[in-house]
Design a protein around this motif. Structure first.
Motif, PDB file in Angstrom:
ATOM      1  N   SER A 140      -0.949 -12.795  -6.791  1.00 49.33           N
ATOM      2  CA  SER A 140      -0.274 -12.957  -5.444  1.00 49.33           C
ATOM      3  C   SER A 140       0.189 -12.243  -5.001  1.00 49.33           C
ATOM      4  CB  SER A 140      -0.432 -14.672  -5.549  1.00 49.33           C
ATOM      5  OG  SER A 140       0.607 -15.455  -6.401  1.00 49.33           O
ATOM      6  N   PRO A 141       1.597 -11.672  -5.053  1.00 44.92           N
ATOM      7  CA  PRO A 141       2.535 -11.099  -5.004  1.00 44.92           C
ATOM      8  C   PRO A 141       1.802  -9.829  -4.023  1.00 44.92           C
ATOM      9  CG  PRO A 141       2.631 -11.834  -7.038  1.00 44.92           C
ATOM     10  CD  PRO A 141       1.565 -11.999  -6.531  1.00 44.92           C
ATOM     11  N   GLN A 142       1.225  -9.168  -4.332  1.00 43.15           N
ATOM     12  CA  GLN A 142       0.266  -7.683  -3.825  1.00 43.15           C
ATOM     13  C   GLN A 142      -0.607  -7.854  -2.222  1.00 43.15           C
ATOM     14  OE1 GLN A 142       0.354  -8.765  -7.309  1.00 43.15           O
ATOM     15  NE2 GLN A 142       0.912  -6.992  -8.658  1.00 43.15           N
ATOM     16  N   PHE A 143      -1.399  -9.436  -2.920  1.00 40.55           N
ATOM     17  CA  PHE A 143      -2.373  -9.493  -1.562  1.00 40.55           C
ATOM     18  C   PHE A 143      -0.974 -10.223  -0.718  1.00 40.55           C
ATOM     19  CE2 PHE A 143      -5.507 -10.934  -4.876  1.00 40.55           C
ATOM     20  CZ  PHE A 143      -6.330  -9.811  -4.815  1.00 40.55           C
ATOM     21  N   ASP A 144      -0.319 -10.792  -1.006  1.00 39.94           N
ATOM     22  CA  ASP A 144       1.167 -11.356   0.136  1.00 39.94           C
ATOM     23  C   ASP A 144       1.735 -10.760   0.723  1.00 39.94           C
ATOM     24  OD1 ASP A 144       0.488 -13.809  -0.263  1.00 39.94           O
ATOM     25  OD2 ASP A 144       2.022 -14.113  -1.809  1.00 39.94           O
ATOM     26  N   GLU A 145       2.066  -9.575   0.320  1.00 43.56           N
ATOM     27  CA  GLU A 145       2.508  -8.133   0.825  1.00 43.56           C
ATOM     28  C   GLU A 145       1.791  -7.707   1.615  1.00 43.56           C
ATOM     29  OE1 GLU A 145       6.254  -5.731   1.296  1.00 43.56           O
ATOM     30  OE2 GLU A 145       5.862  -7.220   0.149  1.00 43.56           O
ATOM     31  N   ALA A 146       0.601  -7.410   0.975  1.00 43.51           N
ATOM     32  CA  ALA A 146      -0.877  -6.669   1.991  1.00 43.51           C
ATOM     33  C   ALA A 146      -0.587  -7.669   3.318  1.00 43.51           C
ATOM     34  CB  ALA A 146      -1.967  -6.505   1.310  1.00 43.51           C
ATOM     35  N   ARG A 147      -0.711  -8.452   3.136  1.00 42.87           N
ATOM     36  CA  ARG A 147      -1.275  -9.760   4.589  1.00 42.87           C
ATOM     37  C   ARG A 147       0.326  -9.301   5.325  1.00 42.87           C
ATOM     38  NH1 ARG A 147      -3.323 -13.622   1.133  1.00 42.87           N
ATOM     39  NH2 ARG A 147      -1.210 -14.433   0.455  1.00 42.87           N
ATOM     40  N   ALA A 164      -3.290  -2.013   2.592  1.00 37.51           N
ATOM     41  CA  ALA A 164      -3.368  -2.844   2.027  1.00 37.51           C
ATOM     42  C   ALA A 164      -4.800  -3.452   2.894  1.00 37.51           C
ATOM     43  CB  ALA A 164      -2.747  -2.958   3.671  1.00 37.51           C
ATOM     44  N   LEU A 165      -5.589  -3.435   3.762  1.00 38.49           N
ATOM     45  CA  LEU A 165      -6.769  -3.710   4.155  1.00 38.49           C
ATOM     46  C   LEU A 165      -7.765  -4.073   2.557  1.00 38.49           C
ATOM     47  CD1 LEU A 165      -7.792  -2.074   7.615  1.00 38.49           C
ATOM     48  CD2 LEU A 165      -7.881  -4.427   7.058  1.00 38.49           C
ATOM     49  N   THR A 166      -7.296  -3.470   1.842  1.00 36.21           N
ATOM     50  CA  THR A 166      -9.124  -2.940   0.619  1.00 36.21           C
ATOM     51  C   THR A 166      -8.524  -4.488  -0.310  1.00 36.21           C
ATOM     52  OG1 THR A 166      -8.835  -0.227   0.730  1.00 36.21           O
ATOM     53  CG2 THR A 166      -9.218  -1.945  -1.518  1.00 36.21           C
ATOM     54  N   LEU A 167      -7.065  -4.208  -0.310  1.00 36.46           N
ATOM     55  CA  LEU A 167      -6.423  -5.997  -1.384  1.00 36.46           C
ATOM     56  C   LEU A 167      -6.912  -6.584  -0.327  1.00 36.46           C
ATOM     57  CD1 LEU A 167      -2.279  -4.426  -1.943  1.00 36.46           C
ATOM     58  CD2 LEU A 167      -4.492  -4.701  -3.037  1.00 36.46           C
ATOM     59  N   VAL A 168      -6.874  -6.699   0.707  1.00 38.68           N
ATOM     60  CA  VAL A 168      -7.319  -7.989   1.800  1.00 38.68           C
ATOM     61  C   VAL A 168      -8.380  -8.217   1.567  1.00 38.68           C
ATOM     62  CG1 VAL A 168      -7.290  -9.414   3.583  1.00 38.68           C
ATOM     63  CG2 VAL A 168      -5.190  -8.009   3.710  1.00 38.68           C
ATOM     64  N   LEU A 169      -9.098  -7.380   1.121  1.00 39.45           N
ATOM     65  CA  LEU A 169     -10.512  -7.717   1.562  1.00 39.45           C
ATOM     66  C   LEU A 169     -11.328  -7.860  -0.352  1.00 39.45           C
ATOM     67  CD1 LEU A 169     -11.761  -5.101   3.540  1.00 39.45           C
ATOM     68  CD2 LEU A 169     -12.696  -7.133   4.059  1.00 39.45           C
ATOM     69  N   ALA A 170     -10.601  -7.765  -1.408  1.00 41.57           N
ATOM     70  CA  ALA A 170     -10.302  -8.160  -2.829  1.00 41.57           C
ATOM     71  C   ALA A 170     -10.056  -9.328  -2.971  1.00 41.57           C
ATOM     72  CB  ALA A 170      -9.741  -6.788  -3.656  1.00 41.57           C
TER      73      ALA A 170
END
Length: 345
Positions: free
Chosen positions: A111-118, A88-94
């Motif tokens: 955006s769906p993957q980023f939203d899920e990570a947040r 999740a942190l890796t996705l947020v940084l990416a």
């Protein structure tokens, strides 16, 4: 006869092959893709499987024409497999980093993957990750310009043409001539450089590779022209030859320069090239840099960005070009009227 286990694996494989709307895959395409993965089923079975799965997943079927076309609902978010904190942190940084590089249409696809990570990190109230938004950031090196805006159908059309090896007819705004011109392009590669995305393609009947900024493509459609492939073309080799560094020629040169300790420290950790040597500091603290670099303007601009903290000794043509540019800057500032301070109110 297929076992229950085989059927389950086929179902999972089929779900992985179906894109989110507005993209779609026809049942004939799904049949071929399943066959590539070892599942040989007829169209009737595929349609029956999809009808069953649509009772449990947000699948959409376009049955206006045959073969039927399938997609997931555009807002569907999959939770398989479950996220962990590191991912999740890796996705947020990416996301933070890619927002300054990729066009918005490309970010929207993720955006769906980023939203899920947040959401995952926001839900961790029992540990330090609950305050992640104040604790993590990814920033580019240097001044980052905003990514050039690309029309959604242009990004999709270029991506499809590149991966499916199809020629495309485009209306392209030429920067040099300042007019829109029609071209038949044969896509060979895609490069994202800073805030601009480039399609590498041959044009019309020519064989040389040229660069086309995606944000200058104003219209795009499939071409009836036969796609002309360049099987020996390599994007990696193309970049290594200096195509994106504004090359002065195809040669490499030996750069010799005096640099201050701070730049020497930087180059110790992140070298300018594979062939680099740094001397011990002299009595005045200067370090001699010796490196083999492309003979391009990009490297010269990088050097000039450090101002008086770098003194180029070799090659002499670089030294003379930098001196000439510095003299022009001095003359320009000396001849310009001084900035006037606003009168006190």
């Amino acid at each position: 006869m297929a076992t229950q286990h085989d059927t389950l694996i086929r179902y999972i494989t089929m779900l992985q092959l179906i894109p989110r709307a507005p993209q779609f895959k026809a049942t004939t395409t799904l049949r071929d893709l399943l066959a590539d993965r070892g599942f040989h089923v007829n169209l009737r079975s595929i349609q029956r499987d999809l009808d069953k799965m649509s009772l449990h997943f947000p699948l959409k079927c376009d049955d206006k024409e045959r073969p039927y076309r399938w997609s997931f609902d555009a807002g569907y978010k999959s939770n398989l497999p479950a996220l962990d904190t590191a991912t999740a942190l890796t996705l947020v940084l990416a996301e933070e980093y890619l927002k300054s590089l990729l066009p918005q249409i490309a970010i929207d696809r993720l955006s769906p993957q980023f939203d899920e990570a947040r959401k995952f990190l926001d839900g961790l109230q029992t540990n330090g990750y609950a305050s992640w938004a104040r604790q993590v950031r990814a920033i580019p090196n240097g001044k980052a310009l905003l990514p050039a805006a690309i029309l959604p159908h242009i990004w999709q059309g270029v991506s499809d043409a590149l991966l499916n090896r199809q020629a495309i007819a485009v209306q392209y705004l030429s920067r040099q001539q300042g007019e829109v011109k029609p071209f038949i392009l044969h896509p060979q590669g895609l490069v994202v450089r800073h805030s601009v995305s480039y399609l590498l393609a041959t044009v019309n009947e020519y064989d040389d590779i040229r660069q086309f900024a995606l944000h200058r493509i104003q219209d795009l459609k499939e071409s009836l022209s036969t796609y002309r492939s360049h099987p020996d073309f390599s994007v990696e080799a193309y970049i290594a030859e200096g195509a994106f560094g504004y090359p002065l020629d195809q040669q490499h040169v030996q750069l010799v320069a005096n640099i201050d300790k701070a730049i020497a420290w930087l180059l110790t950790e992140t070298p300018i090239s594979q062939q680099q040597q740094l001397s011990e500091p002299d009595a005045n603290g200067w370090v001699t840099l010796t490196a083999t670099v492309p003979n391009d303007q990009q490297t010269q601009w990088w050097i000039m960005g450090f101002g008086a903290r770098i003194q180029v000794l070799q090659p002499s043509t670089w030294r003379e070009a930098i001196i000439e540019q510095a003299q022009k800057m001095v003359e320009q500032y000396q001849s310009a009227p001084s900035a006037q301070r606003p009168a006190p109110s």
